[in-house]
Scaffold this motif. Structure first.
Motif, mmCIF file in Angstrom:
data_model
loop_
_atom_site.group_PDB
_atom_site.id
_atom_site.type_symbol
_atom_site.label_atom_id
_atom_site.label_comp_id
_atom_site.label_asym_id
_atom_site.label_seq_id
_atom_site.Cartn_x
_atom_site.Cartn_y
_atom_site.Cartn_z
ATOM 1 N N ARG A 58 33.543 -56.066 -49.624
ATOM 2 C CA ARG A 58 34.877 -55.516 -49.331
ATOM 3 C C ARG A 58 35.628 -55.120 -50.593
ATOM 4 O O ARG A 58 36.831 -54.864 -50.555
ATOM 5 C CB ARG A 58 35.690 -56.571 -48.574
ATOM 6 C CG ARG A 58 34.949 -57.062 -47.333
ATOM 7 C CD ARG A 58 35.710 -58.153 -46.636
ATOM 8 N NE ARG A 58 34.846 -58.780 -45.639
ATOM 9 C CZ ARG A 58 35.299 -59.423 -44.581
ATOM 10 N NH1 ARG A 58 36.591 -59.515 -44.369
ATOM 11 N NH2 ARG A 58 34.461 -59.972 -43.718
ATOM 12 N N ALA A 60 36.778 -53.197 -54.263
ATOM 13 C CA ALA A 60 37.087 -51.819 -54.660
ATOM 14 C C ALA A 60 36.007 -51.292 -55.605
ATOM 15 O O ALA A 60 36.045 -50.128 -56.000
ATOM 16 C CB ALA A 60 38.449 -51.764 -55.328
ATOM 17 N N ALA A 214 29.627 -70.283 -52.876
ATOM 18 C CA ALA A 214 30.161 -70.036 -51.525
ATOM 19 C C ALA A 214 31.477 -69.274 -51.526
ATOM 20 O O ALA A 214 32.177 -69.233 -50.510
ATOM 21 C CB ALA A 214 30.304 -71.371 -50.780
ATOM 22 N N GLY A 215 31.840 -68.635 -52.639
ATOM 23 C CA GLY A 215 33.020 -67.761 -52.668
ATOM 24 C C GLY A 215 34.282 -68.504 -52.247
ATOM 25 O O GLY A 215 34.635 -69.543 -52.825
ATOM 26 N N GLY A 319 39.894 -58.410 -47.876
ATOM 27 C CA GLY A 319 38.909 -59.386 -48.340
ATOM 28 C C GLY A 319 39.619 -60.406 -49.205
ATOM 29 O O GLY A 319 40.814 -60.280 -49.496
ATOM 30 N N GLY A 347 37.618 -64.542 -58.590
ATOM 31 C CA GLY A 347 38.844 -63.757 -58.484
ATOM 32 C C GLY A 347 38.553 -62.302 -58.162
ATOM 33 O O GLY A 347 37.783 -61.992 -57.245
ATOM 34 N N SER A 349 37.047 -60.114 -60.159
ATOM 35 C CA SER A 349 36.106 -59.538 -61.143
ATOM 36 C C SER A 349 34.661 -59.919 -60.881
ATOM 37 O O SER A 349 33.810 -59.777 -61.760
ATOM 38 C CB SER A 349 36.472 -60.023 -62.559
ATOM 39 O OG SER A 349 37.777 -59.662 -62.870
ATOM 40 N N GLY A 350 34.363 -60.423 -59.693
ATOM 41 C CA GLY A 350 33.031 -60.981 -59.440
ATOM 42 C C GLY A 350 31.908 -59.970 -59.475
ATOM 43 O O GLY A 350 30.773 -60.304 -59.847
HETATM 44 C C1 LIG Z 1 39.823 -55.850 -51.755
HETATM 45 C C2 LIG Z 1 39.038 -56.396 -52.916
HETATM 46 C C3 LIG Z 1 38.859 -55.624 -54.044
HETATM 47 C C4 LIG Z 1 38.068 -56.103 -55.095
HETATM 48 N N1 LIG Z 1 37.797 -55.264 -56.141
HETATM 49 C C5 LIG Z 1 36.941 -55.666 -57.107
HETATM 50 C C6 LIG Z 1 36.573 -54.775 -58.141
HETATM 51 O O1 LIG Z 1 37.027 -53.633 -58.185
HETATM 52 N N2 LIG Z 1 35.692 -55.211 -59.085
HETATM 53 C C7 LIG Z 1 35.167 -56.481 -59.060
HETATM 54 O O2 LIG Z 1 34.373 -56.821 -59.935
HETATM 55 N N3 LIG Z 1 35.517 -57.348 -58.086
HETATM 56 C C8 LIG Z 1 36.385 -56.970 -57.113
HETATM 57 N N4 LIG Z 1 36.737 -57.831 -56.125
HETATM 58 C C9 LIG Z 1 36.306 -59.228 -56.232
HETATM 59 C C10 LIG Z 1 34.871 -59.438 -55.800
HETATM 60 O O3 LIG Z 1 34.639 -58.816 -54.547
HETATM 61 C C11 LIG Z 1 34.597 -60.940 -55.725
HETATM 62 O O4 LIG Z 1 34.944 -61.553 -56.969
HETATM 63 C C12 LIG Z 1 33.118 -61.244 -55.461
HETATM 64 O O5 LIG Z 1 32.645 -60.495 -54.380
HETATM 65 C C13 LIG Z 1 32.921 -62.731 -55.198
HETATM 66 O O6 LIG Z 1 31.555 -62.919 -54.875
HETATM 67 P P1 LIG Z 1 31.020 -64.287 -54.299
HETATM 68 O O7 LIG Z 1 29.565 -64.153 -54.174
HETATM 69 O O8 LIG Z 1 31.601 -65.404 -55.106
HETATM 70 O O9 LIG Z 1 31.722 -64.436 -52.845
HETATM 71 P P2 LIG Z 1 31.284 -63.837 -51.428
HETATM 72 O O10 LIG Z 1 30.859 -62.427 -51.535
HETATM 73 O O11 LIG Z 1 32.409 -64.109 -50.491
HETATM 74 O O12 LIG Z 1 30.010 -64.686 -51.045
HETATM 75 C C14 LIG Z 1 30.084 -66.057 -50.699
HETATM 76 C C15 LIG Z 1 29.119 -66.274 -49.553
HETATM 77 O O13 LIG Z 1 28.989 -67.685 -49.272
HETATM 78 C C16 LIG Z 1 28.713 -67.804 -47.891
HETATM 79 N N5 LIG Z 1 28.979 -69.179 -47.448
HETATM 80 C C17 LIG Z 1 30.166 -69.830 -47.461
HETATM 81 N N6 LIG Z 1 30.020 -71.077 -46.944
HETATM 82 C C18 LIG Z 1 28.706 -71.223 -46.609
HETATM 83 C C19 LIG Z 1 27.943 -72.275 -46.034
HETATM 84 N N7 LIG Z 1 28.503 -73.444 -45.687
HETATM 85 N N8 LIG Z 1 26.621 -72.080 -45.826
HETATM 86 C C20 LIG Z 1 26.014 -70.901 -46.174
HETATM 87 N N9 LIG Z 1 26.720 -69.851 -46.723
HETATM 88 C C21 LIG Z 1 28.039 -70.014 -46.936
HETATM 89 C C22 LIG Z 1 29.663 -66.799 -47.258
HETATM 90 O O14 LIG Z 1 29.260 -66.435 -45.955
HETATM 91 C C23 LIG Z 1 29.596 -65.633 -48.246
HETATM 92 O O15 LIG Z 1 28.667 -64.639 -47.857
HETATM 93 C C24 LIG Z 1 37.510 -57.398 -55.045
HETATM 94 C C25 LIG Z 1 37.713 -58.192 -53.920
HETATM 95 C C26 LIG Z 1 38.456 -57.700 -52.853
HETATM 96 C C27 LIG Z 1 38.631 -58.546 -51.637
#
Ligand SMILES: Cc1cc2nc3c(=O)[nH]c(=O)nc-3n(C[C@H](O)[C@H](O)[C@H](O)COP(=O)(O)OP(=O)(O)OC[C@H]3O[C@@H](n4cnc5c(N)ncnc54)[C@H](O)[C@@H]3O)c2cc1C
Length: 386
Positions: A58, A60, A214-215, A319, A347, A349-350
């Protein structure tokens, strides 16, 4: 946390070297760098039916190589090199489009950027400082009254998030990693202070190293393990998409933002996207856009770039951007539970930092240390009073 009785962990379930909880960009990049380093026996567990369903799918998708925090800036620079020039054979198409980033500032923010610009330049970032009239010449839809100046970062741009996520996963799987979707981790097994596996809706899996990727749910998973109590705050961010005015060709536009007045917009699938850069704290959830925030976005477009005022919306989504208490990443082994690792708190920047973060997190998990960066600033132990 489920405390296993002696030997219990060793009896049940398939056994792996490392289990990663969560398959967003954090879990996927980590799996890639772990398997690159020779850890073939990696299991990724994702609760949803597909990887990248939450924050990762989700975003940008921007690479913006500006950050006043030195530790984050270092990660951005290292990641930018990977995104601009990935290893041979990593992806079928380029990971980064480079129409640039154009960012307007007013007041103290502009003063800060002017002060930091020479440092960014010395660090290798191509950065142009523009006066309001130069900025309007470049992007005629913006107005000089809403800025004291702007920067243009010509080498930044749009990341192919889908391509990046699936390239990480494809290579990790080729090297032996196993991805299971629709599997929710419900308990973390800990035996005498040492992680020994997880319990899920699909049974038990054993491993002496379990990684919390787990984000927005990182805090929830930490509690399941009885690990350091870190209060993460997921903050909702909203994006809308709409048609550009028929007489404007927006295709080659950079991504445009006004950090002081809180609006960004830019080309998206032939039209435009925009966000009011909202940051409403929320519980971890499947985030949905709030109608009031959508209305605020349209008001802000009307005020700052009235030429782009949407007649109707094509799509809207929201998101979560999840932050630790001090807003920095949390990466490394937990101070209370051996074998339990964090890669969380990315945050906003992920995506753009995933190459560098995945790489040094893999070092910490495989070797216990890294010489790429000073990882102590990201250590989970900073939240524990000893
Ligand atoms: C609108 C928006 C704009 C953004 N723009 C940018 C940008 O331009 N550039 C940038 O670098 N970043 C941007 N970001 C930030 C970036 O999207 C996030 O920092 C990054 O996606 C985080 O990744 P993640 O893997 O930590 O989390 P997630 O992608 O949320 O992944 C975590 C996963 O863990 C899983 N999970 C949770 N609990 C469990 C469980 N108990 N068992 C099994 N699975 C589980 C979830 O289902 C999920 O799929 C933006 C975010 C948003 C919302």
């Amino acid at each position: 946390m489920k405390h296993a009785s002696k030997g219990e962990c060793m009896r049940n379930g398939d056994s792996f070297e490392i289990i990663i909880i969560g398959c967003g960009i954090a879990g996927a990049s980590l799996a890639y760098f772990l398997t690159e380093r020779g850890a073939g026996d990696v299991l990724i567990l994702e609760r949803e039916e597909q990887p990248g369903y939450h924050s990762t799918g989700r975003s940008a998708a921007r690479l913006v190589t500006l950050d006043p925090v030195p530790s984050m800036f270092q990660l951005l620079l290292a990641s930018a090199s990977f995104l601009r020039e990935p290893p041979a054979g990593f992806s079928d198409s380029p990971l980064l489009e480079q129409p640039g980033n154009f960012i307007m500032f007013q007041g103290p923010m502009w003063d800060m950027i002017k002060e930091l610009a020479p440092f960014y330049e010395q660090s290798g970032v191509a950065i142009e400082l523009l006066s309001p009239s130069q900025a309007v010449n470049r992007i005629p839809v913006v107005s000089p009254e809403h800025m004291d100046g702007a920067v243009f970062l010509p080498n930044d741009g749009h990341i192919d998030v889908h391509g990046l996520l699936w390239s990480y996963l494809r290579h990790a799987r080729q090297k032996g990693a196993d991805l299971r979707c629709g599997v929710e981790v419900q308990e973390i097994r800990v035996e005498r202070g040492q992680c020994c596996g997880v319990t899920t809706n699909a049974g038990e899996f054993r491993a002496r190293k379990v990684v919390n990727a787990a984000g927005a749910w990182a805090g929830v998973i930490g509690k399941l393990a009885g690990a350091a109590n870190i209060e993460f705050t997921p903050k909702r961010r909203t994006i809308i998409t709409f048609d550009a005015p028929a007489d404007l060709d927006v295709k080659g536009w950079p991504h445009i933002a006004n950090y002081s007045h809180r609006l960004f917009f830019g080309p998206e699938s032939g039209g435009l996207l925009a966000s009011p850069m909202d940051e409403d704290p929320t519980e971890p959830c499947d985030a949905r856009p709030d109608d009031l925030v959508v209305a605020q976005t349209i008001e802000r477009i009307e005020k700052l770039v009235p030429r782009l005022l949407p007649r109707s919306l094509k799509r809207k989504w929201a998101g979560l951007r999840t932050y630790s208490p001090d807003l920095d990443l949390v990466v490394g082994e937990d101070p209370l539970v051996r074998g339990f690792y964090w890669i969380a708190g990315h945050g906003g920047s992920g995506i753009e930092t995933s190459p560098a973060v995945g790489q040094f997190a893999a070092d910490l998990i495989m070797e216990g240390s890294t010489d790429r960066i000073d990882a102590s600033v990201f250590a989970p132990g900073r939240f524990v009073n000893r």
